[in-house]
Write a protein that holds these residues in place. Structure first.
Motif, PDB file in Angstrom:
ATOM      1  N   SER A  82       0.835  -1.198   0.000  1.00  0.00           N
ATOM      2  CA  SER A  82       0.000   0.000   0.000  1.00  0.00           C
ATOM      3  C   SER A  82       0.870   1.248   0.000  1.00  0.00           C
ATOM      4  O   SER A  82       1.837   1.343   0.771  1.00  0.00           O
ATOM      5  N   SER A 131      -0.230   3.083   3.665  1.00  0.00           N
ATOM      6  CA  SER A 131       0.147   2.522   4.960  1.00  0.00           C
ATOM      7  C   SER A 131       1.448   1.727   4.930  1.00  0.00           C
ATOM      8  O   SER A 131       2.050   1.477   5.979  1.00  0.00           O
ATOM      9  N   GLU A 178       1.476  -1.322   4.155  1.00  0.00           N
ATOM     10  CA  GLU A 178       1.065  -2.696   4.438  1.00  0.00           C
ATOM     11  C   GLU A 178       1.226  -3.591   3.208  1.00  0.00           C
ATOM     12  O   GLU A 178       0.989  -3.152   2.085  1.00  0.00           O
ATOM     13  N   GLN A 179       1.643  -4.827   3.437  1.00  0.00           N
ATOM     14  CA  GLN A 179       1.698  -5.806   2.350  1.00  0.00           C
ATOM     15  C   GLN A 179       0.288  -6.310   2.089  1.00  0.00           C
ATOM     16  O   GLN A 179      -0.344  -6.913   2.944  1.00  0.00           O
TER      17      GLN A 179
END
Length: 217
Positions: free
Chosen positions: A66, A69, A71-72
């Motif tokens: 992302s 964020s 994030e994965q």
């Protein structure tokens, strides 16, 4: 967005900059850094609408991160060796990877679903999707350190064309006397370029028959 190499005690990072904020550039302070401790990133592109990036790794994995964020979002492994190149389709719905495992593979940008595989006998360094036809061009060849011991005939330095849907090779273009490191279609689809280990960039214009044949088909 860019990624750094993993060497000399430093791990691989992906850095994100917002170009609307000049201070991030001047102070070299990205708004986000994502560490990649497992396997370094060897190629990365933006996904649709800039919401995430698609990263290819040294171990053959593909990840979505992302852009907000860090994030994965997704992780898959369809390649067995390093991913050398990632290029998206013109409408950003699909992307193609080029790998040292002698294949190029087509994926869906959002779901990372594996769609097609294009096989060769040599490492694939780069792959590109035609913006107007269902065609793929691959470039590669023998590893650079082995090139001095082989002739151009053995090294497989041709650009190779495949049909996107049928995964079948339908043409080769010679010219380089070293491995091809990068390939790209012109945005109008009427030509393509290849850059090789030999130091040359070759720009190839397709014959009129190329367009007549495809439109008739």
């Amino acid at each position: 967005m860019f990624s750094t190499d993993k060497q000399m005690g430093y791990q691989c990072f992906v850095s994100f900059f917002d170009l609307r904020d000049p201070s991030q550039i001047e102070n070299n302070e990205p708004y986000m850094k994502i560490p990649c401790s497992d396997s370094k990133i060897t190629s990365a592109v933006w996904g649709p609408l800039g919401e995430f990036i698609i990263a290819g790794h040294e171990n053959g994995e593909l990840n979505q991160f992302s852009a907000k964020s860090g994030e994965q979002l997704s992780n898959i492994k369809e390649h067995t060796k390093q991913i050398n190149d990632i290029q998206t389709s013109r409408d950003m719905t699909m992307f193609i990877t080029a790998s040292k495992d002698n294949t190029a593979k087509l994926f869906d940008c959002t779901s990372l679903k594996h769609l097609k595989t294009f096989r060769t006998e040599r490492p694939v360094n780069s792959a590109a999707l035609s913006p107007i036809f269902d065609h793929v061009v691959l470039g590669g060849g023998q590893e650079a350190m082995d090139v001095t011991t082989t002739s151009t005939r053995i090294g497989k330095f041709e650009a190779r064309f495949f049909h996107l849907a049928f995964e079948e090779e339908f043409g080769r273009v010679k010219g380089h006397f070293g491995p091809i490191n990068s390939v790209a279609f012109h945005p109008d689809g009427k030509s393509y370029s290849s850059g090789g280990e030999d130091g040359y960039v070759r720009i190839h214009y397709f014959d009129p028959q190329y367009f007549e044949f495809e439109f008739e088909a």
